[in-house]
Design an enzyme around this catalytic site. Structure first.
Site, PDB file in Angstrom:
ATOM      1  N   GLU A 401       0.819  -1.222   0.000  1.00 29.60           N
ATOM      2  CA  GLU A 401       0.000   0.000   0.000  1.00 29.60           C
ATOM      3  C   GLU A 401       0.849   1.267   0.000  1.00 29.60           C
ATOM      4  OE1 GLU A 401      -2.332  -1.397  -0.831  1.00 29.60           O
ATOM      5  OE2 GLU A 401      -3.772  -2.101   0.629  1.00 29.60           O
ATOM      6  N   GLY A 402       1.884   1.249  -0.811  1.00 25.42           N
ATOM      7  CA  GLY A 402       2.830   2.356  -0.852  1.00 25.42           C
ATOM      8  C   GLY A 402       3.921   2.108   0.167  1.00 25.42           C
TER       9      GLY A 402
END
Length: 583
Positions: A401-402
Site C-alpha cells: 500500500e505504498g
C-alpha cells in the site's frame, strides 16, 4: 454535535481525550464481531496454518467461503447487495484480528478491501448488483491489479493499455501486472490501464476472460500460503459497461482505495504484533535458564515491555483513526447513487492519518516480531514456532500500500500543500511557535507537555525548511522524511496519551498500566524527535544560525527525564503475569 477535526489539524490543535475513539469504547456489536472473528480464526485458520502455507489446493477459497457465511466478507458492502454494512470500527476489528494469520490476511484483504471497495465506492448500480453479492459469499473472489513490473510506487506510469473496439462495445486490454495478491484464485480483477495510452482508468475484468493468463506462483519470503502471481492481458475484451467511474479517473479510484487500504494494513500489523507478544510472553514464562524463568531477567523484561509499549501506541493510533473515519462516514449523506464516491471523498480527509498509522504500525510490528525471535533464541529460527512465521510475514507490510518511504513523502507533501492552499493554518501555527520561543517556553512538566513539544518541534522545523527552500522543499526528500517522522510520532504519542488519560478519567480497570505504557512511549520517543529535528536543521543552516536553532530545539524540549527502567519493569510484570498483551 462534535465538529469533525480536519485531517492533520492535531498538529496545531489540542486533542481532548474524550474525543478520540479507543478499544475501551467498543460497544456490544464491536465485541460480538471481535468474538466471532476470534472463534472463526481459531477453528478454521490457525488450526490449518501448515496446510495454508503449503498452498493446499482449494483451501484458501474454502476458508473465504466459510468467512463469508459469518458475514466477514461483506462488512464494507451495503445491505442491499447482501453485505453486512458494519461501521468502520467493526471493519478495523476484523482487519486487526486477521492480521495475525499472515497468508489468510492477504487473501481476505485482497478480496474484501482493495478487491471490492473500488466497486463499493465507484461502481454504478448495475456493477454493484452484478458483483458485490458474489463477493460477499466468495462465490467470486476478487483481486486488485495495479502494480506493473516497471511501475511500483509510480502507479501512474503504468503502460497497460485499453483501446475501444471498432464497434464500441469493448475495451481491448493489453499489458501485464505483477505481484498481484489472489491472482491464482481470482474470478474478478480490478485492473488499471490507460485508455488510448494516456487516460489512466479502472476496469472490472472477468478473471476467466479469453486472453487473460497468470504466471507461476511467486516463491516469497513470507506469506507463503497466499497466491501472488503476474497477470497478463493479451487482447482481452472488457465490456464498456465494466469501466469503473469515468475514463481518465482511475487515479481517483486507486488513491482513494489506498487510503482505506493503509488503515487496514495498520490494523493487520497491530494484530500480528499482539500475537508475537503473546507468543513471546508465554515462551519467556516457560523457558528457564540458570533455573530461572527468563521472564525474570532484566533485559528480557525490557524487551517484553517495549514490545507492549509500541503495540499499545500502534493500537491507539489505529483505533483513533478508525474513529475519525467512522465519524466522517456517519456525518455524510450516502443515501443516493453517488453515496460511494461521497464516502471515498470523506475518507480522503484523513489520508494523512492513514499514512501515518500505516508507517508507524508496520514499523512497530517489525520491531515486535524481531524482538520476539530474540526472546525465543534459537527456537525463534525454527519453523515449528509461530514467531518464525510472524517474523517473515511482517516484512512486506512496510512495502504494501505504498512503501513507507512513499508514505513519508505523502505525509509531508500533503501537509505542505494543504498549508499552501490555506486548508490548514500551519504557517500561522509556525508563527505562534516562533513567538513563544522569543518569550521563553516553560519546562515541560509531563508526557502530555512532551506531546505538545513534539508538535512545536515539527512546526519550528517546517518553518525553517520553508524559509530555506520555498517551493523547492517538495524536492528535499531527506527533510520531508524527518518532518514526516516528527508528525507521525506526534500522532502516535498523542493517541497513546489521550487513550491513557481517557482511561484514568473514566476510572477504567488497567488505567495505570495504560498510563505507564503511554509515559514510557512518550519519554523514549521524544529523543527520536529531537534527533530528527537536529538532523534536519543541520542541513538547513550552519554556524551561529545553526547554534541558535539548536538552542531553540533545546528550549522546546526542556524536561525532566523519568525512570524508564522502572516503568518498563512494571509494564513487563503486567505482561508476564497475564502471559499475553494487555492494555
Amino acid at each position: 454535535m462534535q465538529t469533525l477535526p480536519k485531517g492533520g489539524s492535531f498538529l496545531f490543535e489540542t486533542t481532548a481525550p474524550r474525543n478520540i475513539f479507543t478499544p475501551e469504547d467498543f460497544d456490544d456489536e464491536h465485541k460480538l464481531i471481535a468474538e466471532t472473528v476470534t472463534h472463526f480464526l481459531a477453528e478454521y485458520v490457525f488450526s490449518r496454518m501448515e496446510e495454508i502455507d503449503a498452498k493446499k489446493e482449494g483451501l484458501m477459497r474454502e476458508l473465504l467461503v466459510e468467512a463469508g457465511k459469518l458475514g466477514l466478507l461483506g462488512a464494507d458492502i451495503p445491505e442491499q447487495y447482501d453485505g453486512t454494512e458494519t461501521d468502520e470500527i467493526c471493519t478495523t476489528i476484523i482487519a486487526e484480528k486477521v492480521g495475525a494469520t499472515g497468508s489468510f490476511a492477504i487473501a481476505h484483504g485482497g478480496h474484501t478491501g482493495i478487491g471490492n471497495l473500488p466497486i463499493v465506492y465507484f461502481g454504478n448500480e448495475a456493477q454493484k448488483a452484478a458483483y458485490l453479492p458474489a463477493i460477499v459469499t466468495a462465490d467470486k473472489i476478487s483481486a486488485y491489479a495495479l502494480t506493473e513490473p516497471g511501475s511500483g510506487s509510480d502507479a501512474l506510469s503504468a503502460t497497460s493499455k485499453a483501446t475501444l473496439s471498432t464497434d464500441g462495445k469493448h475495451y481491448i486490454l493489453n499489458g501485464s501486472k505483477t505481484f498481484i495478491s489472489n491472482a491464482g484464485i481470482a474470478d474478478i480483477f480490478i485492473v488499471y490501464a490507460k485508455i488510448d495510452g494516456d487516460k489512466f482508468s479502472a476496469f472490472i475484468v472477468d478473471g476467466h476472460s479469453e486472453g487473460l493468463t497468470t504466471g507461476a506462483e511467486e516463491h516469497k519470503m513470507g506469506l507463503k500460503g497466499s497466491s501472488t502471481r503476474s497477470v497478463f492481458f493479451d487482447n482481452v475484451n472488457v465490456p464498456v459497461e465494466n469501466l469503473l467511474y469515468e475514463a481518465g479517473k482511475g487515479h481517483v479510484v486507486a488513491f482513494n482505495i489506498l487510503n482505506i487500504g493503509r488503515h487496514k494494513i495498520a490494523a493487520n500489523a497491530v494484530g500480528a504484533a499482539k500475537l508475537a507478544l503473546d507468543e513471546s510472553a508465554r515462551y519467556a514464562n516457560e523457558r528457564k535458564q540458570f533455573k530461572v524463568s527468563i521472564a525474570r531477567f532484566g533485559l528480557i523484561k525490557e524487551k517484553l515491555a517495549e514490545m507492549a509499549i509500541r503495540t499499545f501506541a500502534a493500537e491507539s493510533a489505529v483505533y483513533r483513526t478508525g474513529g475519525l473515519l467512522n465519524d466522517m462516514m456517519h456525518s455524510l449523506d450516502r443515501s443516493g447513487p453517488d453515496g460511494g464516491r461521497i464516502t471515498a471523498k470523506g475518507i480522503e480527509e484523513y489520508a494523512l492519518e492513514c499514512s501515518m498509522e500505516k508507517v508507524f504500525a508496520s514499523e512497530a510490528e517489525a520491531f515486535v516480531v524481531d524482538e520476539g525471535v530474540q526472546i525465543h533464541g534459537g527456537y525463534g529460527y525454527i519453523a515449528e514456532y509461530p514467531i518464525e512465521r510472524l517474523y517473515r510475514d511482517a516484512r512486506v507490510r512496510r512495502i504494501f500500500e505504498g512503501t513507507n518511504e512513499i508514505n513519508r513523502n505523502l505525509i509531508s507533501t500533503t501537509l505542505i500543500r494543504r498549508a499552501a492552499k490555506r486548508a490548514l493554518p500551519l504557517m500561522d501555527a509556525v508563527s505562534s511557535v516562533r513567538s513563544r520561543l522569543t518569550t521563553g517556553i516553560p519546562v515541560r512538566k509531563d508526557a502530555g507537555d512532551l506531546v505538545q513539544a513534539t508538535k512545536d518541534a515539527f512546526l519550528f522545523t517546517l518553518g525553517i525548511a520553508t524559509d530555506t527552500f520555498g517551493d523547492e522543499l517538495l524536492k528535499q526528500q531527506e527533510i520531508l522524511g524527518r518532518l514526516a517522522d516528527m508528525a507521525l510520532l506526534a500522532y502516535a504519542m498523542e493517541s497513546a496519551w489521550c487513550r491513557a488519560q481517557k482511561a484514568v478519567m473514566n476510572g477504567q480497570s488497567g488505567a495505570k498500566h495504560k498510563e505507564n505504557m503511554a509515559n514510557a512511549f512518550i519519554y523514549t520517543t521524544v529523543e527520536k524527535v529531537i534527533l530528527a529535528a537536529k538532523e534536519a536543521l543541520a542541513n538547513l543552516a550552519a554556524g551561529d544560525e545553526l547554534v541558535k536553532m539548536q538552542a531553540n530545539v533545546a528550549m522546546i524540549f526542556q524536561y525532566t527525564p523519568v525512570d524508564i527502567i522502572a516503568l518498563r519493569r512494571e509494564i513487563a510484570g503486567e505482561i508476564s503475569e497475564a502471559g499475553k498483551y494487555i492494555a
